[in-house]
Design a protein around this motif. Sequence first.
Motif, PDB file in Angstrom:
ATOM      1  N   ALA A 111       0.832  -1.209   0.000  1.00 38.88           N
ATOM      2  CA  ALA A 111       0.000   0.000   0.000  1.00 38.88           C
ATOM      3  C   ALA A 111       0.865   1.257   0.000  1.00 38.88           C
ATOM      4  O   ALA A 111       0.580   2.220  -0.722  1.00 38.88           O
ATOM      5  CB  ALA A 111      -0.933  -0.019   1.207  1.00 38.88           C
ATOM      6  N   LEU A 112       1.931   1.266   0.815  1.00 41.21           N
ATOM      7  CA  LEU A 112       2.815   2.434   0.866  1.00 41.21           C
ATOM      8  C   LEU A 112       3.512   2.663  -0.475  1.00 41.21           C
ATOM      9  O   LEU A 112       3.672   3.814  -0.911  1.00 41.21           O
ATOM     10  CB  LEU A 112       3.829   2.281   1.997  1.00 41.21           C
ATOM     11  CG  LEU A 112       3.244   2.352   3.419  1.00 41.21           C
ATOM     12  CD1 LEU A 112       4.345   2.063   4.453  1.00 41.21           C
ATOM     13  CD2 LEU A 112       2.603   3.693   3.668  1.00 41.21           C
ATOM     14  N   LEU A 139       2.301   1.839  -3.401  1.00 40.84           N
ATOM     15  CA  LEU A 139       1.277   2.369  -4.305  1.00 40.84           C
ATOM     16  C   LEU A 139       1.009   3.849  -4.042  1.00 40.84           C
ATOM     17  O   LEU A 139       0.865   4.644  -4.983  1.00 40.84           O
ATOM     18  CB  LEU A 139      -0.026   1.578  -4.159  1.00 40.84           C
ATOM     19  CG  LEU A 139      -0.020   0.179  -4.789  1.00 40.84           C
ATOM     20  CD1 LEU A 139      -1.304  -0.554  -4.454  1.00 40.84           C
ATOM     21  CD2 LEU A 139       0.168   0.270  -6.290  1.00 40.84           C
ATOM     22  N   PHE A 140       0.960   4.239  -2.752  1.00 39.22           N
ATOM     23  CA  PHE A 140       0.759   5.659  -2.436  1.00 39.22           C
ATOM     24  C   PHE A 140       1.940   6.501  -2.911  1.00 39.22           C
ATOM     25  O   PHE A 140       1.761   7.633  -3.383  1.00 39.22           O
ATOM     26  CB  PHE A 140       0.529   5.858  -0.937  1.00 39.22           C
ATOM     27  CG  PHE A 140      -0.830   5.425  -0.476  1.00 39.22           C
ATOM     28  CD1 PHE A 140      -1.968   5.775  -1.187  1.00 39.22           C
ATOM     29  CD2 PHE A 140      -0.970   4.670   0.673  1.00 39.22           C
ATOM     30  CE1 PHE A 140      -3.218   5.388  -0.754  1.00 39.22           C
ATOM     31  CE2 PHE A 140      -2.225   4.274   1.108  1.00 39.22           C
ATOM     32  CZ  PHE A 140      -3.352   4.627   0.391  1.00 39.22           C
ATOM     33  N   ALA A 141       3.155   5.981  -2.814  1.00 39.38           N
ATOM     34  CA  ALA A 141       4.337   6.708  -3.281  1.00 39.38           C
ATOM     35  C   ALA A 141       4.283   6.902  -4.800  1.00 39.38           C
ATOM     36  O   ALA A 141       4.561   7.996  -5.312  1.00 39.38           O
ATOM     37  CB  ALA A 141       5.613   5.975  -2.874  1.00 39.38           C
ATOM     38  N   ALA A 198       1.559   6.914  -6.621  1.00 37.95           N
ATOM     39  CA  ALA A 198       0.473   7.863  -6.878  1.00 37.95           C
ATOM     40  C   ALA A 198       0.927   9.294  -6.609  1.00 37.95           C
ATOM     41  O   ALA A 198       0.596  10.213  -7.379  1.00 37.95           O
ATOM     42  CB  ALA A 198      -0.736   7.519  -6.012  1.00 37.95           C
ATOM     43  N   GLY A 199       1.690   9.513  -5.553  1.00 39.87           N
ATOM     44  CA  GLY A 199       2.187  10.853  -5.251  1.00 39.87           C
ATOM     45  C   GLY A 199       3.126  11.381  -6.316  1.00 39.87           C
ATOM     46  O   GLY A 199       3.022  12.542  -6.725  1.00 39.87           O
ATOM     47  N   CYS A 233       3.242  10.446  -9.473  1.00 42.72           N
ATOM     48  CA  CYS A 233       2.450  10.696 -10.685  1.00 42.72           C
ATOM     49  C   CYS A 233       1.641  11.983 -10.546  1.00 42.72           C
ATOM     50  O   CYS A 233       1.503  12.732 -11.523  1.00 42.72           O
ATOM     51  CB  CYS A 233       1.529   9.513 -10.975  1.00 42.72           C
ATOM     52  SG  CYS A 233       2.408   8.063 -11.579  1.00 42.72           S
TER      53      CYS A 233
END
Length: 152
Positions: free
Chosen positions: A107-108, A110-112, A114-115, A117
């Motif tokens: 999850a972390l 994926l959040f990185a 997303a950030g 992008c």
Amino acid sequence: MATANLSTRQFETVPTTAAERAAARADEPTIGKLVHDALQDVSSLVRSEIQLAKSEITADVRKGGKGAAFFVVAAVAAFLGVIFFLHTFARLIAVWLPVWAGYLIVALVLFAVAGVCALLGKSQIDKVKGKPERAITTSRETVEIVKAAAAG
């Protein structure tokens, strides 16, 4: 003695009186009638060409729609594949760490992603000017040239 068979020959008579000439002209189409017929023919031809173009475009749209549907199915399948891959990766991490830690790490990550992008997207949007500056400039120049040509 050679005799001519006049019964098989047809002779055209040339109108000699004004009444005969008027009657002969009545059978001929007028310029207005010829122009009207030509315009109708052109109109019919244009309508036929438009109908042909519509049918070709309709066929192309159907093909494009089918292609787009296949792309949508491919995108959904790829999205599900990514979900399963991430689930598998989390379970792989769970070999060395607890299961919750594997999912947390995925999850972390994926959040990185997303950030990063989002930041890249924002920098690209900030570059958007919002108006066609070159088109406006060339339009102004064209107006000035036309005004100068009209005045001079």
